[in-house]
Write a protein that holds these residues in place. Structure first.
Motif, PDB file in Angstrom:
ATOM      1  N   CYS B  14       0.830  -1.214   0.000  1.00 47.24           N
ATOM      2  CA  CYS B  14       0.000   0.000   0.000  1.00 47.24           C
ATOM      3  C   CYS B  14       0.856   1.252   0.000  1.00 47.24           C
ATOM      4  CB  CYS B  14      -0.910   0.009   1.230  1.00 47.24           C
ATOM      5  SG  CYS B  14       0.020   0.219   2.771  1.00 47.24           S
ATOM      6  N   GLY B  15       0.215   2.395   0.001  1.00 45.79           N
ATOM      7  CA  GLY B  15       0.914   3.673  -0.024  1.00 45.79           C
ATOM      8  C   GLY B  15       1.798   3.900   1.188  1.00 45.79           C
ATOM      9  N   HIS B  16       1.403   3.300   2.322  1.00 45.31           N
ATOM     10  CA  HIS B  16       2.225   3.440   3.528  1.00 45.31           C
ATOM     11  C   HIS B  16       3.568   2.728   3.343  1.00 45.31           C
ATOM     12  CE1 HIS B  16       3.324   3.694   7.773  1.00 45.31           C
ATOM     13  NE2 HIS B  16       3.722   2.434   7.647  1.00 45.31           N
ATOM     14  N   CYS B  17       3.494   1.551   2.743  1.00 49.22           N
ATOM     15  CA  CYS B  17       4.734   0.799   2.443  1.00 49.22           C
ATOM     16  C   CYS B  17       5.645   1.631   1.547  1.00 49.22           C
ATOM     17  CB  CYS B  17       4.411  -0.506   1.714  1.00 49.22           C
ATOM     18  SG  CYS B  17       3.303  -1.609   2.591  1.00 49.22           S
ATOM     19  N   VAL B  18       5.063   2.209   0.510  1.00 43.33           N
ATOM     20  CA  VAL B  18       5.824   3.024  -0.439  1.00 43.33           C
ATOM     21  C   VAL B  18       6.508   4.184   0.281  1.00 43.33           C
ATOM     22  CG1 VAL B  18       5.625   4.576  -2.429  1.00 43.33           C
ATOM     23  CG2 VAL B  18       4.383   2.399  -2.423  1.00 43.33           C
ATOM     24  N   SER B  19       5.751   4.857   1.167  1.00 47.63           N
ATOM     25  CA  SER B  19       6.314   5.990   1.908  1.00 47.63           C
ATOM     26  C   SER B  19       7.468   5.568   2.796  1.00 47.63           C
ATOM     27  CB  SER B  19       5.237   6.645   2.790  1.00 47.63           C
ATOM     28  OG  SER B  19       4.210   7.162   1.989  1.00 47.63           O
ATOM     29  N   ALA B  20       7.314   4.430   3.463  1.00 46.55           N
ATOM     30  CA  ALA B  20       8.361   3.948   4.372  1.00 46.55           C
ATOM     31  C   ALA B  20       9.647   3.652   3.604  1.00 46.55           C
ATOM     32  CB  ALA B  20       7.878   2.704   5.113  1.00 46.55           C
ATOM     33  N   VAL B  21       9.520   2.988   2.472  1.00 45.86           N
ATOM     34  CA  VAL B  21      10.695   2.647   1.660  1.00 45.86           C
ATOM     35  C   VAL B  21      11.348   3.911   1.107  1.00 45.86           C
ATOM     36  CG1 VAL B  21      11.426   1.530  -0.496  1.00 45.86           C
ATOM     37  CG2 VAL B  21       9.944   0.302   1.103  1.00 45.86           C
ATOM     38  N   LYS B  22      10.517   4.819   0.587  1.00 51.99           N
ATOM     39  CA  LYS B  22      11.038   6.091   0.048  1.00 51.99           C
ATOM     40  C   LYS B  22      11.813   6.867   1.097  1.00 51.99           C
ATOM     41  CE  LYS B  22       8.104   7.592  -3.784  1.00 51.99           C
ATOM     42  NZ  LYS B  22       7.202   8.659  -4.256  1.00 51.99           N
ATOM     43  N   GLU B  23      11.234   6.929   2.321  1.00 51.96           N
ATOM     44  CA  GLU B  23      11.846   7.724   3.386  1.00 51.96           C
ATOM     45  C   GLU B  23      13.240   7.200   3.732  1.00 51.96           C
ATOM     46  OE1 GLU B  23       9.312   8.228   6.804  1.00 51.96           O
ATOM     47  OE2 GLU B  23      11.018   8.827   8.060  1.00 51.96           O
ATOM     48  N   GLU B  24      13.346   5.887   3.894  1.00 50.93           N
ATOM     49  CA  GLU B  24      14.647   5.313   4.281  1.00 50.93           C
ATOM     50  C   GLU B  24      15.677   5.458   3.168  1.00 50.93           C
ATOM     51  OE1 GLU B  24      15.745   4.353   7.112  1.00 50.93           O
ATOM     52  OE2 GLU B  24      13.853   4.411   8.211  1.00 50.93           O
ATOM     53  N   ILE B  25      15.271   5.206   1.931  1.00 53.46           N
ATOM     54  CA  ILE B  25      16.244   5.283   0.826  1.00 53.46           C
ATOM     55  C   ILE B  25      16.656   6.741   0.572  1.00 53.46           C
ATOM     56  CG2 ILE B  25      16.613   4.879  -1.649  1.00 53.46           C
ATOM     57  CD1 ILE B  25      14.893   2.365  -1.391  1.00 53.46           C
ATOM     58  N   GLU B  54      24.919  -2.430  -0.621  1.00 55.07           N
ATOM     59  CA  GLU B  54      24.680  -2.726   0.793  1.00 55.07           C
ATOM     60  C   GLU B  54      23.915  -1.597   1.486  1.00 55.07           C
ATOM     61  OE1 GLU B  54      24.960  -5.645   1.828  1.00 55.07           O
ATOM     62  OE2 GLU B  54      24.234  -5.072   3.806  1.00 55.07           O
ATOM     63  N   SER B  55      24.202  -0.348   1.106  1.00 54.59           N
ATOM     64  CA  SER B  55      23.495   0.793   1.711  1.00 54.59           C
ATOM     65  C   SER B  55      22.012   0.740   1.378  1.00 54.59           C
ATOM     66  CB  SER B  55      24.060   2.115   1.193  1.00 54.59           C
ATOM     67  OG  SER B  55      25.421   2.220   1.498  1.00 54.59           O
ATOM     68  N   ILE B  56      21.722   0.356   0.153  1.00 55.82           N
ATOM     69  CA  ILE B  56      20.325   0.274  -0.275  1.00 55.82           C
ATOM     70  C   ILE B  56      19.627  -0.879   0.438  1.00 55.82           C
ATOM     71  CG2 ILE B  56      18.816  -0.175  -2.240  1.00 55.82           C
ATOM     72  CD1 ILE B  56      20.985   1.238  -3.979  1.00 55.82           C
ATOM     73  N   ARG B  57      20.331  -1.996   0.502  1.00 56.66           N
ATOM     74  CA  ARG B  57      19.762  -3.174   1.164  1.00 56.66           C
ATOM     75  C   ARG B  57      19.433  -2.859   2.641  1.00 56.66           C
ATOM     76  NH1 ARG B  57      19.960  -8.055  -1.364  1.00 56.66           N
ATOM     77  NH2 ARG B  57      21.589  -7.342  -2.775  1.00 56.66           N
ATOM     78  N   GLU B  58      20.354  -2.166   3.302  1.00 60.35           N
ATOM     79  CA  GLU B  58      20.147  -1.808   4.712  1.00 60.35           C
ATOM     80  C   GLU B  58      18.952  -0.867   4.877  1.00 60.35           C
ATOM     81  OE1 GLU B  58      23.756  -0.120   6.278  1.00 60.35           O
ATOM     82  OE2 GLU B  58      24.818  -2.039   6.155  1.00 60.35           O
ATOM     83  N   ALA B  59      18.815   0.096   3.979  1.00 64.98           N
ATOM     84  CA  ALA B  59      17.709   1.055   4.063  1.00 64.98           C
ATOM     85  C   ALA B  59      16.363   0.345   3.900  1.00 64.98           C
ATOM     86  CB  ALA B  59      17.872   2.145   3.006  1.00 64.98           C
ATOM     87  N   VAL B  60      16.307  -0.581   2.960  1.00 64.91           N
ATOM     88  CA  VAL B  60      15.054  -1.315   2.712  1.00 64.91           C
ATOM     89  C   VAL B  60      14.725  -2.204   3.917  1.00 64.91           C
ATOM     90  CG1 VAL B  60      13.954  -3.069   1.245  1.00 64.91           C
ATOM     91  CG2 VAL B  60      15.296  -1.228   0.204  1.00 64.91           C
ATOM     92  N   THR B  61      15.753  -2.828   4.466  1.00 72.46           N
ATOM     93  CA  THR B  61      15.569  -3.662   5.660  1.00 72.46           C
ATOM     94  C   THR B  61      15.080  -2.813   6.823  1.00 72.46           C
ATOM     95  OG1 THR B  61      17.337  -5.144   4.946  1.00 72.46           O
ATOM     96  CG2 THR B  61      16.723  -5.239   7.269  1.00 72.46           C
ATOM     97  N   GLU B  62      15.693  -1.648   6.986  1.00 67.38           N
ATOM     98  CA  GLU B  62      15.303  -0.707   8.050  1.00 67.38           C
ATOM     99  C   GLU B  62      13.816  -0.332   7.932  1.00 67.38           C
ATOM    100  OE1 GLU B  62      15.903   1.548  11.402  1.00 67.38           O
ATOM    101  OE2 GLU B  62      17.340   0.202  10.459  1.00 67.38           O
ATOM    102  N   ALA B  63      13.357  -0.201   6.712  1.00 68.50           N
ATOM    103  CA  ALA B  63      11.946   0.148   6.475  1.00 68.50           C
ATOM    104  C   ALA B  63      11.031  -1.053   6.734  1.00 68.50           C
ATOM    105  CB  ALA B  63      11.765   0.650   5.048  1.00 68.50           C
ATOM    106  N   GLY B  64      11.622  -2.236   6.820  1.00 69.11           N
ATOM    107  CA  GLY B  64      10.829  -3.428   7.120  1.00 69.11           C
ATOM    108  C   GLY B  64      10.491  -4.281   5.902  1.00 69.11           C
ATOM    109  N   TYR B  65      11.237  -4.083   4.829  1.00 63.95           N
ATOM    110  CA  TYR B  65      10.975  -4.831   3.601  1.00 63.95           C
ATOM    111  C   TYR B  65      12.252  -5.527   3.130  1.00 63.95           C
ATOM    112  CZ  TYR B  65       6.824  -2.099   4.039  1.00 63.95           C
ATOM    113  OH  TYR B  65       5.681  -1.550   4.554  1.00 63.95           O
ATOM    114  N   THR B  66      12.157  -6.234   2.027  1.00 63.58           N
ATOM    115  CA  THR B  66      13.282  -7.044   1.562  1.00 63.58           C
ATOM    116  C   THR B  66      13.561  -6.765   0.092  1.00 63.58           C
ATOM    117  OG1 THR B  66      12.500  -8.777   3.048  1.00 63.58           O
ATOM    118  CG2 THR B  66      14.151  -9.421   1.417  1.00 63.58           C
ATOM    119  N   VAL B  67      14.833  -6.617  -0.241  1.00 60.10           N
ATOM    120  CA  VAL B  67      15.222  -6.517  -1.651  1.00 60.10           C
ATOM    121  C   VAL B  67      15.185  -7.930  -2.230  1.00 60.10           C
ATOM    122  CG1 VAL B  67      17.065  -5.933  -3.271  1.00 60.10           C
ATOM    123  CG2 VAL B  67      16.712  -4.537  -1.217  1.00 60.10           C
ATOM    124  N   ARG B  68      14.431  -8.104  -3.313  1.00 60.38           N
ATOM    125  CA  ARG B  68      14.320  -9.437  -3.910  1.00 60.38           C
ATOM    126  C   ARG B  68      15.623  -9.810  -4.591  1.00 60.38           C
ATOM    127  NH1 ARG B  68       9.515 -10.041  -7.985  1.00 60.38           N
ATOM    128  NH2 ARG B  68       8.350  -9.327  -6.174  1.00 60.38           N
TER     129      ARG B  68
END
Lengths: 68, 68
Positions: B14-25, B54-68
């Motif tokens: 959802c849009g909340h997920c998108v916002s969380a990922v955007k914010e961290e990256i 690795e920086s991107i991977r960490e940011a996505v993890t921090e947001a609570g999601y996973t890089v495929r």
């Protein structure tokens, strides 16, 4: 992850210039593709890992051209 | 030089997920833009310097999601 780096190269005037730039940039580790638009001087580099700006600059210099 | 890194992020719904990922990256040094396509999970990151995977991977993890 897929990476794209876009640069503008000055003074490419023909297909030979394009080939020279492509050849040098393609030799950089992890580079998978080099796309050149001769009219604009735009060079788009795709890679499987981030490429240092300096590596690209050196490759273009080696080919005899300049990153704008 | 302009740099674009494209990743696929799993499980954004959802849009909340998108916002969380955007914010961290967006908080990563040199990142100038983050564009997310929720349907495909594709995240396109523009930056003024190469960004380590690795920086991107960490940011996505921090947001609570996973890089495929």
């Amino acid at each position: 992850m897929s990476h794209t780096t876009t640069i503008i190269v000055s003074d490419m005037t023909c297909g030979h210039c394009v080939s020279a730039v492509k050849e040098e940039i393609s030799a950089i580790d992890n580079v998978t593709g080099v796309d050149v638009d001769l009219a604009s001087g735009s060079v788009s580099i795709t890679s499987t890992a981030p490429i240092a700006d300096e590596s690209i600059r050196e490759a273009v210099t080696e080919a005899g051209y300049t990153v704008r």
